[in-house]
Every structure is written in C-alpha cells, then in structure tokens.
Design a protein around this motif. Structure first.
Motif, PDB file in Angstrom:
ATOM      1  N   ARG A  54      -2.490  21.374  -5.870  1.00  0.00           N
ATOM      2  CA  ARG A  54      -2.591  22.380  -6.919  1.00  0.00           C
ATOM      3  C   ARG A  54      -1.336  23.259  -6.924  1.00  0.00           C
ATOM      4  N   GLY A  55      -0.715  23.459  -8.067  1.00  0.00           N
ATOM      5  CA  GLY A  55       0.399  24.377  -8.208  1.00  0.00           C
ATOM      6  C   GLY A  55       1.743  23.805  -7.805  1.00  0.00           C
ATOM      7  N   GLY A  56       1.794  22.944  -6.828  1.00  0.00           N
ATOM      8  CA  GLY A  56       3.028  22.277  -6.470  1.00  0.00           C
ATOM      9  C   GLY A  56       4.090  23.135  -5.828  1.00  0.00           C
ATOM     10  N   GLY A  57       3.933  23.525  -4.603  1.00  0.00           N
ATOM     11  CA  GLY A  57       5.017  24.166  -3.867  1.00  0.00           C
ATOM     12  C   GLY A  57       4.780  25.623  -3.546  1.00  0.00           C
ATOM     13  N   ASP A  58       5.841  26.208  -3.049  1.00  0.00           N
ATOM     14  CA  ASP A  58       5.831  27.596  -2.610  1.00  0.00           C
ATOM     15  C   ASP A  58       5.595  28.536  -3.797  1.00  0.00           C
TER      16      ASP A  58
END
Length: 166
Positions: free
Chosen positions: A34-38
């Motif tokens: 979910r959201g993909g990354g930092d």
C-alpha cells in the motif's frame, strides 16, 4: 534434471517458494504494498521566498553589531507601515531571497553600530543566516551577499527602535 524442470522447481533462485517465476513474484509483491515507499518521499515541498527572507532577517538581526536592516528610505517607510493597523511586519526588511528547488541565495542590507568591525559583523551575519536557513529549510545556501548601507553613530537619534530578539 532438465533445464526446464530446474527453472520450474519451487525454491530455486529463478522461482519464489510458490513456484512462480521470481520476476513475476516481485511484481506481485511490489504492487500489493500500500502506498509504495517511504511516506516522507511522497510529494513535493516548496518553500516561498518570503519564508526564507523571514528566517534570514531574524537570524541577521540576532547578530551583535547589526543595528538595523534595510536602507534609510526602507526603514523610514517601514516605520510608517508598522504603525498602520494591520500593517505587515518589518522582519523581511533589507532581505531579498531567490529560492530554487534545492538552493537559495540571499542579499542583505544592514546598518551596523559604530565601532564594530564591519568584516567581523558581516562574517557573523553570514554564519548565523546560513546556519538558520539550512537548518530550518533544508535548502543549501549558495551565497549571502551583504551590503552595509549605514553606520549608526552613538549620538544619532533613532528613526525607529528595532527590537533585538534574544
């Protein structure tokens, strides 16, 4: 074992434990997150020239030996503007900033107290301004140009009192 059987065996480097080819498993895994990354890297932060000018103005005024910021005309005009109800603060007087995406450059106009070393005051102003702007904004300060427009003599009348924040 044949080469085809080796590639289709679960747990081999080319396959994930479920038997899917590793490339396909990686795609599924990264899409499934979910959201993909930092979270800190999602989006863009912009800082206006006025914000950098306020930080620099306060940092410059905090240096011992700086009597005021801006030219005589801008200080006189600013004194009138400050007395008008709802008038804008004089924090940015004598400060001009050019802000890019990762860097900023500043021009300061200062009035120094009589008897101080102008070179020392200018160095201290640069150090204080660079430290404050870089710490608060994360921008790299590439230059701080300082113009000394006047010297405040001890017997001169105050055009306007400038408060020093400590």
């Amino acid at each position: 074992m044949s080469d085809t059987a080796q590639r289709n065996r679960p747990g081999t480097p080319e396959n994930d434990p479920s038997g899917e080819p590793a490339e396909q498993a990686r795609k599924t895994t990264s899409i499934g997150k979910r959201g993909g990354g930092d979270p800190g890297g999602r989006g863009r932060t912009t800082i206006s020239d006025g914000v950098v000018e306020k930080i620099a103005g306060l940092a410059a005024r905090d240096v011992l030996g700086v009597h005021a910021m801006g030219s005589g005309f801008s200080r006189t005009f600013g004194a009138v503007r400050d007395r008008v109800p709802g008038g804008k603060s004089a924090v940015t007087r004598g400060v001009k900033a050019e802000v890019g995406e990762v860097q900023t450059a500043l021009d300061l106009e200062i009035v120094v107290d009589y008897g101080v070393s102008i070179a020392d005051v200018a160095r201290d102003v640069r150090e204080n301004v660079i430290s404050a702007v870089e710490r608060m904004t994360g921008l790299e300060v590439v230059e701080v140009n300082i113009a000394v427009s006047d010297v405040k003599l001890p017997d001169e009348e105050e055009e306007e009192p400038e408060s020093r924040l400590h």
